[in-house]
Design a protein around this motif. Structure first.
Motif, PDB file in Angstrom:
ATOM      1  N   THR A   1       0.833  -1.208   0.000  1.00 43.91           N
ATOM      2  CA  THR A   1       0.000   0.000   0.000  1.00 43.91           C
ATOM      3  C   THR A   1       0.867   1.256   0.000  1.00 43.91           C
ATOM      4  O   THR A   1       0.493   2.266  -0.590  1.00 43.91           O
ATOM      5  CB  THR A   1      -0.968   0.012   1.209  1.00 43.91           C
TER       6      THR A   1
ATOM      7  N   ARG B   1       2.434   6.083  -2.786  1.00 46.54           N
ATOM      8  CA  ARG B   1       3.484   6.962  -3.342  1.00 46.54           C
ATOM      9  C   ARG B   1       3.246   7.185  -4.837  1.00 46.54           C
ATOM     10  O   ARG B   1       3.442   8.289  -5.353  1.00 46.54           O
ATOM     11  CB  ARG B   1       4.878   6.378  -3.103  1.00 46.54           C
TER      12      ARG B   1
ATOM     13  N   GLU C   1       1.888   9.682   9.557  1.00 39.42           N
ATOM     14  CA  GLU C   1       0.655   9.142  10.149  1.00 39.42           C
ATOM     15  C   GLU C   1      -0.007   8.173   9.178  1.00 39.42           C
ATOM     16  O   GLU C   1       0.430   8.053   8.026  1.00 39.42           O
ATOM     17  CB  GLU C   1      -0.297  10.312  10.480  1.00 39.42           C
TER      18      GLU C   1
ATOM     19  N   VAL D   1      -2.908   6.799   6.684  1.00 42.05           N
ATOM     20  CA  VAL D   1      -3.963   7.232   5.763  1.00 42.05           C
ATOM     21  C   VAL D   1      -5.266   6.540   6.207  1.00 42.05           C
ATOM     22  O   VAL D   1      -5.219   5.417   6.721  1.00 42.05           O
ATOM     23  CB  VAL D   1      -3.533   6.804   4.330  1.00 42.05           C
TER      24      VAL D   1
ATOM     25  N   GLY E   1       2.890  -3.933   4.329  1.00 42.12           N
ATOM     26  CA  GLY E   1       2.392  -2.627   4.800  1.00 42.12           C
ATOM     27  C   GLY E   1       0.876  -2.561   4.888  1.00 42.12           C
ATOM     28  O   GLY E   1       0.307  -1.498   5.123  1.00 42.12           O
TER      29      GLY E   1
ATOM     30  N   ARG F   1      -2.709  -2.421   8.579  1.00 40.32           N
ATOM     31  CA  ARG F   1      -1.973  -1.658   9.590  1.00 40.32           C
ATOM     32  C   ARG F   1      -2.847  -1.294  10.783  1.00 40.32           C
ATOM     33  O   ARG F   1      -2.355  -0.674  11.724  1.00 40.32           O
ATOM     34  CB  ARG F   1      -1.450  -0.371   8.958  1.00 40.32           C
TER      35      ARG F   1
ATOM     36  N   GLN G   1      -8.552  -2.593   9.290  1.00 40.32           N
ATOM     37  CA  GLN G   1      -8.041  -3.080   7.997  1.00 40.32           C
ATOM     38  C   GLN G   1      -7.934  -4.607   8.002  1.00 40.32           C
ATOM     39  O   GLN G   1      -8.232  -5.264   6.999  1.00 40.32           O
ATOM     40  CB  GLN G   1      -6.674  -2.472   7.682  1.00 40.32           C
TER      41      GLN G   1
HETATM   42  P1  AMP Z   1       5.268   2.234   3.874  1.00 40.50           P
HETATM   43  O1  AMP Z   1       5.905   2.350   2.536  1.00 40.50           O
HETATM   44  O2  AMP Z   1       4.547   0.908   4.055  1.00 40.50           O
HETATM   45  O3  AMP Z   1       6.216   2.524   5.005  1.00 40.50           O
HETATM   46  O4  AMP Z   1       4.117   3.356   3.939  1.00 40.50           O
HETATM   47  C1  AMP Z   1       4.427   4.723   3.834  1.00 40.50           C
HETATM   48  C2  AMP Z   1       3.276   5.564   4.370  1.00 40.50           C
HETATM   49  O5  AMP Z   1       2.096   5.297   3.595  1.00 40.50           O
HETATM   50  C3  AMP Z   1       2.870   5.271   5.798  1.00 40.50           C
HETATM   51  O6  AMP Z   1       3.664   5.978   6.736  1.00 40.50           O
HETATM   52  C4  AMP Z   1       1.414   5.720   5.803  1.00 40.50           C
HETATM   53  O7  AMP Z   1       1.309   7.139   5.850  1.00 40.50           O
HETATM   54  C5  AMP Z   1       0.937   5.284   4.420  1.00 40.50           C
HETATM   55  N1  AMP Z   1       0.399   3.903   4.432  1.00 40.50           N
HETATM   56  C6  AMP Z   1       0.922   2.818   3.782  1.00 40.50           C
HETATM   57  N2  AMP Z   1       0.171   1.723   4.002  1.00 40.50           N
HETATM   58  C7  AMP Z   1      -0.842   2.108   4.819  1.00 40.50           C
HETATM   59  C8  AMP Z   1      -1.937   1.432   5.426  1.00 40.50           C
HETATM   60  N3  AMP Z   1      -2.131   0.113   5.243  1.00 40.50           N
HETATM   61  N4  AMP Z   1      -2.789   2.157   6.199  1.00 40.50           N
HETATM   62  C9  AMP Z   1      -2.602   3.471   6.391  1.00 40.50           C
HETATM   63  N5  AMP Z   1      -1.580   4.181   5.862  1.00 40.50           N
HETATM   64  C10 AMP Z   1      -0.704   3.508   5.085  1.00 40.50           C
END
Ligand code: AMP
Length: 218
Positions: free
Chosen positions: A31, A36, A57, A59, A85, A88, A92
């Motif tokens: 995710t 991104r 934070e 999403v 990811g 979280r 979810q």
């Molecule tokens: P990551 O690449 O998995 O470290 O995710 C980067 C950022 O994306 C996180 O710090 C969150 O802001 C957002 N994000 C990624 N996956 C999730 C998720 N499953 N739920 C909520 N926010 C997410």
């Protein structure tokens, strides 16, 4: 086989997900990568998520659940998914259980990657990736064999994530402990959790994960 890689930011989930994708012909769904991409493309989702991500934070659940459901449906015929990811939060995880059940699929294993917080800050602050293929590198632990050239694809452009700095990492760790760590209990009750030592080197962690998956009969 469907599995979840669970662990704090910087635990090595992305690295191991990529290795599993290659060795087991599974599809990695991250995710973080999807969000991104949405930010880079300037979509409505990207506009909603961008500031939240920069603060470290989470999403909102409904947005990421929709993303994952769409991606699972788009790749319906594959052997299985590695979720990196996601989930979280408990909401979810419950949504994932429902959506897999509706599609006659199941979650086979949840691999928990254990790493201590201080090591994470150092790991994250040094990491970067090839802009073309996404291969991950680190200033201290894994530099390209030929300086400035990606080992995997020969690309010469590299990128660092905007949220990979100490202040944002601390906030991401806080979100992990408060909102994501409770998932370990949630999945332990389902009998799906296997923990691996995320502090070991990449090849050792890979072996430990392999063993954890064999015992799933997968
Ligand atoms: P990551 O690449 O998995 O470290 O995710 C980067 C950022 O994306 C996180 O710090 C969150 O802001 C957002 N994000 C990624 N996956 C999730 C998720 N499953 N739920 C909520 N926010 C997410």
């Amino acid at each position: 086989m469907n599995l979840v890689l669970l662990g704090p930011p910087g635990a090595g989930k992305g690295t191991q997900a990529k290795l599993l994708e290659d060795s087991r012909s599974l599809v990695k769904l991250s995710t973080g990568d999807m969000l991104r991409a949405a930010v880079a493309a300037g979509t409505e989702l990207g506009r909603k998520a961008g500031d939240i991500m920069e603060r470290g934070e989470l999403v909102p659940d409904d947005l990421v659940i929709k993303l994952i459901a769409e991606r699972i449906d788009a790749k319906g015929g594959v052997k299985g998914f590695i979720l990196d990811g996601f989930p979280r939060t408990i909401a979810q995880a419950e949504a994932l259980d429902r959506l897999l059940k509706e599609r006659h699929k199941r979650l086979d294993r949840v691999i928990v990657m254990e790493v201590d917080d201080d090591a994470l800050v150092e790991r994250i602050a040094g990491r970067f990736a090839c802009a073309d293929c996404g291969e991950g590198y680190h200033d201290l632990y894994k530099m390209p064999k030929v300086p400035g050239v990606c080992d995997r694809c020969g690309g010469t452009q590299f990128v660092r994530r905007r949220d990979d700095n100490e202040a944002v990492v601390r906030s991401r760790l806080k979100a992990y402990h408060a909102q994501t760590e409770p998932l370990i209990d949630y999945y332990t009750r389902q009998g799906k959790v296997r923990a691996v030592d995320g502090m070991a080197d990449i090849a050792t962690v890979q072996e430990e994960i392999d063993q954890a998956l064999e015992s799933a009969g997968a």
